[in-house]
Write a protein that holds these residues in place. Structure first.
Motif, short mmCIF file in Angstrom:
data_model
loop_
_atom_site.label_atom_id
_atom_site.label_comp_id
_atom_site.label_asym_id
_atom_site.label_seq_id
_atom_site.Cartn_x
_atom_site.Cartn_y
_atom_site.Cartn_z
N ARG A 144 35.97 -27.34 -22.10
CA ARG A 144 36.82 -28.53 -22.24
C ARG A 144 36.35 -29.64 -21.31
O ARG A 144 36.40 -30.82 -21.66
N ILE A 145 35.87 -29.26 -20.14
CA ILE A 145 35.35 -30.27 -19.20
C ILE A 145 34.04 -30.85 -19.72
O ILE A 145 33.87 -32.08 -19.77
N TRP A 146 33.13 -29.99 -20.11
CA TRP A 146 31.78 -30.43 -20.50
C TRP A 146 31.79 -31.18 -21.82
O TRP A 146 31.10 -32.18 -21.99
N ARG A 147 32.61 -30.72 -22.76
CA ARG A 147 32.73 -31.40 -24.06
C ARG A 147 33.17 -32.85 -23.88
O ARG A 147 32.71 -33.74 -24.62
N ASP A 148 34.06 -33.08 -22.94
CA ASP A 148 34.62 -34.42 -22.74
C ASP A 148 33.84 -35.25 -21.73
O ASP A 148 34.21 -36.39 -21.45
N THR A 149 32.76 -34.69 -21.18
CA THR A 149 31.92 -35.45 -20.26
C THR A 149 31.02 -36.38 -21.07
O THR A 149 30.38 -35.94 -22.03
N PRO A 150 30.96 -37.67 -20.76
CA PRO A 150 30.11 -38.58 -21.52
C PRO A 150 28.68 -38.09 -21.60
O PRO A 150 28.14 -37.52 -20.64
N VAL A 151 28.06 -38.29 -22.76
CA VAL A 151 26.73 -37.74 -22.98
C VAL A 151 25.73 -38.27 -21.96
O VAL A 151 24.83 -37.53 -21.53
N ALA A 152 25.86 -39.51 -21.53
CA ALA A 152 24.93 -40.04 -20.53
C ALA A 152 25.05 -39.28 -19.21
O ALA A 152 24.05 -39.02 -18.54
N GLY A 205 26.79 -29.90 -25.61
CA GLY A 205 28.14 -30.03 -25.08
C GLY A 205 28.92 -28.75 -25.03
O GLY A 205 30.14 -28.75 -24.83
N CYS A 206 28.24 -27.60 -25.22
CA CYS A 206 28.90 -26.29 -25.18
C CYS A 206 28.85 -25.70 -23.78
O CYS A 206 27.96 -26.03 -22.98
N SER A 207 29.75 -24.80 -23.51
CA SER A 207 29.61 -23.92 -22.34
C SER A 207 28.94 -22.64 -22.80
O SER A 207 28.80 -22.39 -24.00
N ILE A 208 28.54 -21.80 -21.85
CA ILE A 208 27.76 -20.62 -22.22
C ILE A 208 28.00 -19.47 -21.24
O ILE A 208 28.13 -19.69 -20.03
N VAL A 209 28.08 -18.27 -21.79
CA VAL A 209 28.00 -17.04 -20.99
C VAL A 209 26.67 -16.39 -21.35
O VAL A 209 26.46 -15.96 -22.49
N LEU A 210 25.78 -16.34 -20.39
CA LEU A 210 24.43 -15.80 -20.59
C LEU A 210 24.36 -14.37 -20.08
O LEU A 210 24.64 -14.13 -18.90
N LYS A 211 24.01 -13.44 -20.97
CA LYS A 211 23.72 -12.07 -20.55
C LYS A 211 22.20 -11.96 -20.50
O LYS A 211 21.53 -11.81 -21.52
#
Length: 485
Positions: free
Chosen positions: A64-72, A175-181
């Motif tokens: 939710r934070i990253w999606r709404d962060t301006p692309v720049a 603009g996604c978050s990620i859980v990396l295994k």
């Protein structure tokens, strides 16, 4: 295997969840082994279900934070992470060599390349355009491209920096978050990469790193309603299991799976040049590359010269510890791969193949196997149908191009293929008829960040690299807005 700590040093490894580095909640760990010495050089924490739940909740908040962060602003943070990757490439490369085995020059080069991959995807996010569609008067019809949501990504050990960064860079750029295994066999490289994003100011929860028992972690993450996309690089059998699990909960998946890349050397090709280029690609990363050339189909008129030059190139490879100066091929990454290539070689010899060079492990500690060239390899030899994922090069002749194409396309895989010819017409025929998602003519180049890579048939679906890399991570939404009446 011994437990002596590697005197050259190995960093402590932790998971990264919600912006904090942490151990396993149950203090469960697994050993990390240096494949060049067979010594245990460290440990990796193994996530508990509670740890995974924390990572999922962090990814939910982070999205939710990253999606709404301006692309720049997102792009600026990712460029800062890329700069840190570049500055730390030598350090990351050294860690990679310790835990995976590849020569230091290869490892450092891999770390530098992923920084450029990140820059490419970060900039491409600014071009993830929607569109306005002409419609009826008083109606605004648009198409929007929006991040799909939190991603669960699973990556193997053969490219400890390249594998994770292809997933991370695409997810974060979209603009996604990620859980990396990441792989438990190469955990410190993954942690070093994640550290660059943390130090670049990435918001907490946007990128989370876990390790653990693969089946348990994948089942837990895929089943969670938080996760909206599964991204996997690895073997075909595991890919099928993960794709089925994703399908059971109706989630899209991106699958970059194994291959068994044919090389067709045509009658008009320069056999010596083809052999040198093919051998260079074959023995890179000790053959542990999903796009590695692995079946060499050579026109009978070029067979003798091609084989002689290939054997010469194989015997010039310097096998040794990746940290030793002058090494050009390190060990296989683990004992499983060593056992596999020994089995495939023995099977081919038992069926009548001739070992022209190599075919054995040297008399030393470590998971080493000599660069191996075989001729007279029968069609029913296992290495002709099983991906060798090691430094094995079976060479077989053909008389007509139709025959070579039939053999090349006979397997259920279709990741990469290679062709050598001086004829534009033949090159076009190879391009049209070889069943592969990646085709190289007159060279054996690897993946590049500006162009798509991916497979057909059982080698997977979806693409990584190029503008297509963001497609899986974006949802296309149609919006119809009635303006009046």
């Amino acid at each position: 295997m011994t437990t002596r700590t590697d005197p050259r040093g190995y960093p402590a490894v932790r998971m990264y969840i919600g912006g904090a580095w942490r151990e396993s909640g149950a203090q469960h760990t697994a050993p990390v082994v240096n494949p060049a010495t067979e010594e245990i050089i460290g440990t990796v924490p193994l996530a508990t279900p509670a740890d995974l739940d924390d990572a999922l909740e962090a990814a939910r908040r982070g999205f939710r934070i990253w999606r709404d962060t301006p692309v720049a602003q997102r792009t600026a943070i990712l460029h800062q992470a890329a700069d840190l990757l570049t500055r730390r490439a030598a350090e990351i490369g050294r860690v990679m060599t310790l835990e995976q085995g590849k020569p230091l020059t290869e490892a450092t080069g891999e770390a530098r390349r992923v920084a450029d991959t990140l820059r490419w995807h970060a900039d491409d996010a600014r071009r993830a355009y929607g569109r306005v569609i002409p419609s009826a008067p008083g109606t605004l019809l648009t198409v929007r491209r929006e991040p799909i949501g939190p991603v669960a990504a699973f990556v193997p050990w053969n490219f400890p920096a390249g594998g994770p960064l292809r997933k991370i860079s695409s997810a974060l750029s979209a603009g996604c978050s990620i859980v990396l295994k990441a792989s438990e066999e190469t955990p410190a490289t993954a942690a070093a990469l994640v550290g660059c994003f943390a130090d670049a100011g990435l918001p907490d929860g946007v990128l989370n790193l876990v390790f653990g028992e693969p089946a348990e972690v994948s089942a837990h993450l895929i089943a969670s309603p938080v996760i909206r996309l599964i991204a996997f690089t690895g073997s075909v059998p595991v890919g099928k299991l993960l794709a089925a699990a994703a399908g059971n909960v109706m989630k899209p998946s991106l699958m970059e799976l194994g291959g068994h890349a044919p090389v067709i050397v045509c009658a008009d090709a320069d056999p010596a040049r083809a052999a040198r280029r093919a051998a260079r690609a074959k023995f890179a990363n000790a053959g542990q590359v999903c796009t590695s050339p692995s079946r060499f189909l050579v026109h009978e008129s070029r067979l003798q010269d091609f084989t002689a030059e290939f054997v010469k190139a194989a015997e010039a490879v310097v096998v040794g510890d990746g940290l030793d100066e002058g090494t050009t091929m390190g060990p296989l990454a683990n004992e499983r791969r060593l056992t596999a290539v020994e089995r495939l070689t023995a099977d081919a010899v038992r069926r009548g193949a001739t070992v022209r060079t190599g075919g054995r492990r040297p008399d030393r500690a470590g998971y080493f196997f000599a660069p191996t060239v075989l001729t007279d390899v029968p069609e029913d030899a296992l290495m002709m149908s099983e991906e060798p994922f090691g430094p094995l090069a079976p060479i077989v002749p053909f008389s007509e191009l139709d025959e070579a194409l039939a053999v090349a396309n006979s397997l259920p895989y279709g990741l990469a293929a290679y062709g050598f010819t001086e004829s534009a017409a033949t090159a076009e025929r190879l391009s049209a008829e070889l069943e592969a998602g990646i085709l190289s003519i007159n060279h054996c180049g690897g993946s590049v960040h500006e162009a798509p890579s991916g497979g057909v048939k059982e080698s997977g679906y979806g693409r990584e690299g190029g503008p297509e890399a963001l497609d899986a991570y974006l949802v296309t939404k149609r919006v119809s807005h009635l303006l009046a009446g």
